[in-house]
Design a protein around this motif. Structure first.
Motif, PDB file in Angstrom:
ATOM      1  N   ASP A   1       0.837  -1.198   0.000  1.00  0.00           N
ATOM      2  CA  ASP A   1       0.000   0.000   0.000  1.00  0.00           C
ATOM      3  C   ASP A   1       0.876   1.254   0.000  1.00  0.00           C
ATOM      4  N   GLU A   2       0.192   2.383   0.001  1.00  0.00           N
ATOM      5  CA  GLU A   2       0.870   3.680  -0.093  1.00  0.00           C
ATOM      6  C   GLU A   2       1.953   3.837   0.988  1.00  0.00           C
ATOM      7  N   SER A   3       1.693   3.229   2.187  1.00  0.00           N
ATOM      8  CA  SER A   3       2.645   3.406   3.284  1.00  0.00           C
ATOM      9  C   SER A   3       3.734   2.346   3.288  1.00  0.00           C
ATOM     10  N   GLY A   4       3.689   1.433   2.312  1.00  0.00           N
ATOM     11  CA  GLY A   4       4.749   0.421   2.233  1.00  0.00           C
ATOM     12  C   GLY A   4       4.419  -0.886   2.918  1.00  0.00           C
ATOM     13  N   ASN A   5       3.198  -1.034   3.477  1.00  0.00           N
ATOM     14  CA  ASN A   5       2.823  -2.305   4.104  1.00  0.00           C
ATOM     15  C   ASN A   5       2.554  -3.334   3.016  1.00  0.00           C
ATOM     16  N   VAL A   6       3.094  -4.541   3.188  1.00  0.00           N
ATOM     17  CA  VAL A   6       2.835  -5.590   2.209  1.00  0.00           C
ATOM     18  C   VAL A   6       1.404  -6.074   2.400  1.00  0.00           C
ATOM     19  N   VAL A   7       0.618  -6.002   1.342  1.00  0.00           N
ATOM     20  CA  VAL A   7      -0.793  -6.384   1.415  1.00  0.00           C
ATOM     21  C   VAL A   7      -0.960  -7.845   1.010  1.00  0.00           C
ATOM     22  N   ALA A   8      -0.179  -8.301   0.027  1.00  0.00           N
ATOM     23  CA  ALA A   8      -0.259  -9.701  -0.413  1.00  0.00           C
ATOM     24  C   ALA A   8       0.987 -10.030  -1.214  1.00  0.00           C
ATOM     25  N   ALA A   9       1.283 -11.327  -1.296  1.00  0.00           N
ATOM     26  CA  ALA A   9       2.422 -11.781  -2.105  1.00  0.00           C
ATOM     27  C   ALA A   9       2.017 -13.083  -2.763  1.00  0.00           C
ATOM     28  N   ASN A  10       2.474 -13.309  -4.005  1.00  0.00           N
ATOM     29  CA  ASN A  10       2.066 -14.562  -4.652  1.00  0.00           C
ATOM     30  C   ASN A  10       2.885 -15.731  -4.095  1.00  0.00           C
ATOM     31  N   ARG A  11       2.541 -16.935  -4.558  1.00  0.00           N
ATOM     32  CA  ARG A  11       3.123 -18.136  -3.964  1.00  0.00           C
ATOM     33  C   ARG A  11       4.646 -18.152  -4.090  1.00  0.00           C
ATOM     34  N   ARG A  12       5.141 -17.807  -5.285  1.00  0.00           N
ATOM     35  CA  ARG A  12       6.580 -17.856  -5.537  1.00  0.00           C
ATOM     36  C   ARG A  12       7.311 -16.880  -4.605  1.00  0.00           C
ATOM     37  N   ALA A  13       6.738 -15.689  -4.428  1.00  0.00           N
ATOM     38  CA  ALA A  13       7.378 -14.710  -3.549  1.00  0.00           C
ATOM     39  C   ALA A  13       7.380 -15.219  -2.109  1.00  0.00           C
ATOM     40  N   ARG A  14       6.260 -15.833  -1.705  1.00  0.00           N
ATOM     41  CA  ARG A  14       6.198 -16.346  -0.322  1.00  0.00           C
ATOM     42  C   ARG A  14       7.206 -17.453  -0.099  1.00  0.00           C
ATOM     43  N   GLU A  15       7.463 -18.247  -1.178  1.00  0.00           N
ATOM     44  CA  GLU A  15       8.430 -19.341  -1.038  1.00  0.00           C
ATOM     45  C   GLU A  15       9.854 -18.798  -0.922  1.00  0.00           C
ATOM     46  N   CYS A  16      10.129 -17.695  -1.632  1.00  0.00           N
ATOM     47  CA  CYS A  16      11.522 -17.244  -1.743  1.00  0.00           C
ATOM     48  C   CYS A  16      11.903 -16.127  -0.784  1.00  0.00           C
ATOM     49  N   VAL A  17      10.920 -15.342  -0.354  1.00  0.00           N
ATOM     50  CA  VAL A  17      11.272 -14.213   0.518  1.00  0.00           C
ATOM     51  C   VAL A  17      10.949 -14.592   1.964  1.00  0.00           C
ATOM     52  N   PRO A  18      11.988 -14.714   2.785  1.00  0.00           N
ATOM     53  CA  PRO A  18      11.743 -15.135   4.163  1.00  0.00           C
ATOM     54  C   PRO A  18      10.825 -14.138   4.878  1.00  0.00           C
ATOM     55  N   GLY A  19       9.901 -14.672   5.652  1.00  0.00           N
ATOM     56  CA  GLY A  19       9.058 -13.822   6.500  1.00  0.00           C
ATOM     57  C   GLY A  19       7.819 -13.277   5.825  1.00  0.00           C
ATOM     58  N   LEU A  20       7.601 -13.607   4.556  1.00  0.00           N
ATOM     59  CA  LEU A  20       6.434 -13.014   3.879  1.00  0.00           C
ATOM     60  C   LEU A  20       5.107 -13.656   4.286  1.00  0.00           C
ATOM     61  N   ASP A  21       5.158 -14.680   5.106  1.00  0.00           N
ATOM     62  CA  ASP A  21       3.898 -15.277   5.539  1.00  0.00           C
ATOM     63  C   ASP A  21       3.301 -14.516   6.729  1.00  0.00           C
ATOM     64  N   GLY A  22       3.977 -13.510   7.216  1.00  0.00           N
ATOM     65  CA  GLY A  22       3.423 -12.675   8.296  1.00  0.00           C
ATOM     66  C   GLY A  22       3.385 -11.228   7.829  1.00  0.00           C
ATOM     67  N   PRO A  23       2.877 -10.294   8.671  1.00  0.00           N
ATOM     68  CA  PRO A  23       2.823  -8.889   8.259  1.00  0.00           C
ATOM     69  C   PRO A  23       4.246  -8.358   8.030  1.00  0.00           C
ATOM     70  N   ARG A  24       4.423  -7.650   6.974  1.00  0.00           N
ATOM     71  CA  ARG A  24       5.757  -7.134   6.655  1.00  0.00           C
ATOM     72  C   ARG A  24       5.647  -5.744   6.052  1.00  0.00           C
ATOM     73  N   HIS A  25       6.723  -5.023   6.174  1.00  0.00           N
ATOM     74  CA  HIS A  25       6.805  -3.720   5.550  1.00  0.00           C
ATOM     75  C   HIS A  25       7.896  -3.826   4.488  1.00  0.00           C
ATOM     76  N   ILE A  26       7.685  -3.153   3.350  1.00  0.00           N
ATOM     77  CA  ILE A  26       8.665  -3.214   2.249  1.00  0.00           C
ATOM     78  C   ILE A  26      10.064  -2.859   2.753  1.00  0.00           C
ATOM     79  N   ASP A  27      10.145  -1.856   3.647  1.00  0.00           N
ATOM     80  CA  ASP A  27      11.462  -1.404   4.106  1.00  0.00           C
ATOM     81  C   ASP A  27      12.195  -2.487   4.897  1.00  0.00           C
ATOM     82  N   GLU A  28      11.429  -3.464   5.445  1.00  0.00           N
ATOM     83  CA  GLU A  28      12.085  -4.555   6.171  1.00  0.00           C
ATOM     84  C   GLU A  28      12.596  -5.637   5.218  1.00  0.00           C
TER      85      GLU A  28
END
Ligand SMILES: Nc1ncnc2c1ncn2[C@@H]1O[C@H](COP(=O)(O)OP(=O)(O)OP(=O)(O)O)[C@@H](O)[C@H]1O
Length: 657
Positions: free
Chosen positions: A241-268
């Motif tokens: 979203d506008e503030s950088g909060n991750v709203v959703a990620a597709n399956r491939r991103a969730r598999e490859c980016v650690p921590g994407l299964d919980g709330p995350r901010h782009i800056d993290e």
């Protein structure tokens, strides 16, 4: 071999394998477990040659209506997959999250063979009814599979070969199953490898298409580890979203980016901030990003939110500001759009629903017809722990009194004249483990209210004419447009049932009272325009008039109106001439007479020829003292688009010259 003999042999083989007397059909532990469940838990007959249950046209239409955006996002992929496998005599089926076939592709001349084998629209493929088969096993295990010929549990399906794969929604919950099935194929299971692979790839494509559709209002990162593939075939999709909060990620991103299964901010996640990413998005360049967790490099294109328009967003009332400080986990679930609503009542309802869901507390939804009670009930179900279990809806107002009882409670074999020989499971038993949605509960006859009360109190259902109660464990959501409290005071609704059902009472506001009405109009219009398959824009004066209308039929009426307008419009701009005569006659007059609206019509990009675009943008900026938000609103474009056009035409503000 005669059919009866073949089915008896198959049944013998299944029983032998389950009892350990003969080897299992394949070394797949998933198939063996599914056979066991089919036999022991669901007590299905492996020798049965009866085809699958098929829904009636009305019930199927309702489900297809509900799944319209999923159907729209998947249509082209279904056709493409069918083009690839049709020569080998496969049909392609798409089911919803409960195994109901909601779309399919089939060769016209083979239609009869496929239908004879049970492969057609409306067929239901749950494990509890059909036993081991491609779709049912995917529904249970949430992983792709090929179920080949005699891998099937019921003799009815032992000529079929089915490759199926799950499709997940942006929140990670199952939304449907894609399947390619053939009526005849070689005995060798290995022959199915390529089809299995094609089905998996197509399921991922549908998933990503649906993901982009659902997150169109977000900033989007299209990423790949290889820079050359970023444009051609991005693998990672991350919506923020506008503030950088991750709203959703597709399956491939969730598999490859650690921590994407919980709330995350782009800056993290990356060593570049969300502000930098948004700047990259404005100039449409490709960014090189380093993952904070692993140090790995990723290349990404960033896309600004799509289809935001200014003034149409707030013609009625002033929206309460929404806080996007940090997207909570459940914001990413099916309740997310409600939680993010700018209507305080809608967002408040969603917050309560989110807290009480799964706490064994019945929820009662109140609201006018078409206000979205069933859509909201589904969102509650899909955001809870039971989301992969059935959601079974019963409209108590649509069934004659004589049918509700057997429909809800089921019946034992031979319970009444005309009953099916093997009896039938009722909707309550079908919802076991999931959610039972009782729509128009106020229309339930008093006698059945007593039986329902017993189910809720004791967690058991006794089929009509049966002797043994069946235990059920389910969440109950009821809905009504009636005043149940008043009905229970008047004695037309059992007060003990009313108290039991109203664990949490949520009143859904009618569309005319919603602060987010303009946004809803935009969203529903965008969905219908996309379904029409043509680039269409909504006339801004009409949007304002629609937002001021009373909508007695609420969201259902709005959707039908937008569908009608998109269907009859033969130009690029949908305006009042494209409404049905009935609605056009009832709409309030033009509401665009405020100063802001006057500015809007003076500068609107849709109203003037494109050659004057630079001048119009410069004029709007000057008139609004170079405030980008106001100028973008007057032009009817998003702020991001305004920035892009400023860069394109090299427009420079006086204070920067
Ligand atoms: N949040 C929403 N966004 C967009 N469209 C919606 C939304 N909610 C409902 N709709 C549209 O309105 C239609 C009717 O919604 P739904 O069936 O949930 O209403 P309802 O209140 O249960 O109606 P009824 O009381 O007549 O059963 C849906 O099929 C859908 O097209």
């Amino acid at each position: 071999m005669p059919y009866a003999l073949a089915s008896t042999r198959h049944a013998e083989r299944v029983r032998g394998a389950i009892e350990g007397r003969i080897p299992a059909p394949s070394d797949s532990s998933r198939l063996v477990s599914s056979w066991q469940r089919s036999f022991e838990r669901y007590q299905l007959d492996p020798g049965s040659v009866i085809g699958p249950r098929v829904l009636g046209a009305g019930e199927l239409r309702e489900i297809r209506d509900r799944e319209e955006s999923f159907l729209r996002a998947s249509g082209q992929c279904l056709s493409r997959l069918h083009d690839m496998v049709r020569e080998a005599d496969y049909c392609v089926m798409l089911t919803d999250a409960h195994g109901v076939t909601i779309d399919y592709r089939i060769d016209r001349e083979r239609r009869h063979d496929f239908k004879h084998a049970g492969l057609h629209m409306g067929s239901c493929w749950s494990e509890s009814e059909e036993g081991t088969c491609g779709i049912a096993t995917v529904l249970t295990d949430l992983a792709p599979i090929t179920v080949h010929k005699t891998d099937h549990f019921r003799a009815a399906f032992t000529t079929l070969t089915c490759s199926a794969a799950p499709i997940f929604a942006p929140g990670g919950e199952l939304i449907g199953v894609l399947d390619a099935s053939a009526v005849q194929s070689p005995d060798n299971r290995e022959s199915q490898r390529i089809v299995n692979q094609l089905v998996r790839q197509s399921a991922t494509l549908i998933e990503d298409g649906y993901f982009l559709h659902r997150t169109a209002a977000c900033w989007m990162l299209f990423g790949h580890q290889n820079r050359n593939y970023v444009e051609a075939q991005p693998e990672w999709l991350i919506a923020f979203d506008e503030s950088g909060n991750v709203v959703a990620a597709n399956r491939r991103a969730r598999e490859c980016v650690p921590g994407l299964d919980g709330p995350r901010h782009i800056d993290e996640l990356f060593d570049s901030s969300h502000v930098q990413l948004r700047d990259v998005g404005r100039i449409e360049a490709i960014a090189a990003l380093r993952l904070r967790a692993t140090g790995a490099m990723l290349y990404a294109r960033i896309r600004a939110p799509l289809g935001r328009s200014g003034p149409a967003s707030a013609p009625r009332g002033t929206a309460a500001p929404v806080s996007h400080a940090y997207a909570p986990e459940t914001d990413r679930s099916a309740l997310g759009p409600f939680l993010r609503s700018t209507d305080a009542r809608v967002a408040g309802n969603a917050r309560v629903a989110q807290r009480v869901a799964g706490k064994r507390l019945p929820i009662l939804l109140l609201g006018e017809t078409g206000a979205g009670k069933e859509v909201f009930a589904r969102a509650i179900h899909e955001s809870g722990a039971r989301r992969n279990r059935p959601f079974v809806a019963v409209n108590c107002g649509a069934l004659p009194e004589s049918l509700i009882e057997s429909e809800l409670f089921g019946y034992a074999p031979g319970a009444f004249t005309g009953a099916r020989r093997h009896g039938a499971r009722g909707k309550i038993a079908m919802a076991d483990g999931g959610t039972l949605f009782l729509d128009e509960i106020g229309d339930m006859p008093l006698a059945l209210q007593t039986r329902l009360l017993r189910v809720l109190a004791e967690g058991e259902v006794l089929p009509l004419g049966g002797e043994t109660p069946v235990r059920v464990n389910l969440d109950v959501i009821c809905a009504t447009h009636r005043d149940l409290a008043q009905m229970s005071a008047a004695g037309t609704f059992r007060d003990d049932l009313y108290y039991r059902l109203s664990g949490a009472v949520l009143a859904l506001p009618p569309l005319r009272e919603r602060h987010d009405i303009a946004m809803l109009i935009e969203t529903v219009f965008a969905e219908e325009a996309q379904a029409a398959g043509r680039p269409l824009a909504l006339d801004r004066a009409l949007a304002a008039r629609l937002a001021a209308f009373d909508w007695p039929g609420n969201l259902r009426q709005l959707r039908n109106a937008m569908r009608y307008a998109c269907a009859v419009c033969d130009a690029a701009l949908v305006d009042a001439r494209h409404l049905s005569a009935d609605l056009a006659a009832r709409l309030p007059e033009d509401t665009l007479d405020s100063p802001a609206s006057a500015a809007l019509s003076a500068f609107s990009l849709t109203a003037l020829p494109p050659a004057d675009e630079r001048e119009r943008i410069a004029a709007a900026l000057t008139a609004h003292r170079w405030h980008p938000n106001d100028a973008a609103r007057a032009l009817g474009i998003s702020r991001a688009t305004l920035y892009r056009r400023i860069a394109k035409y090299g427009i420079v503000a006086p204070h920067r010259r």
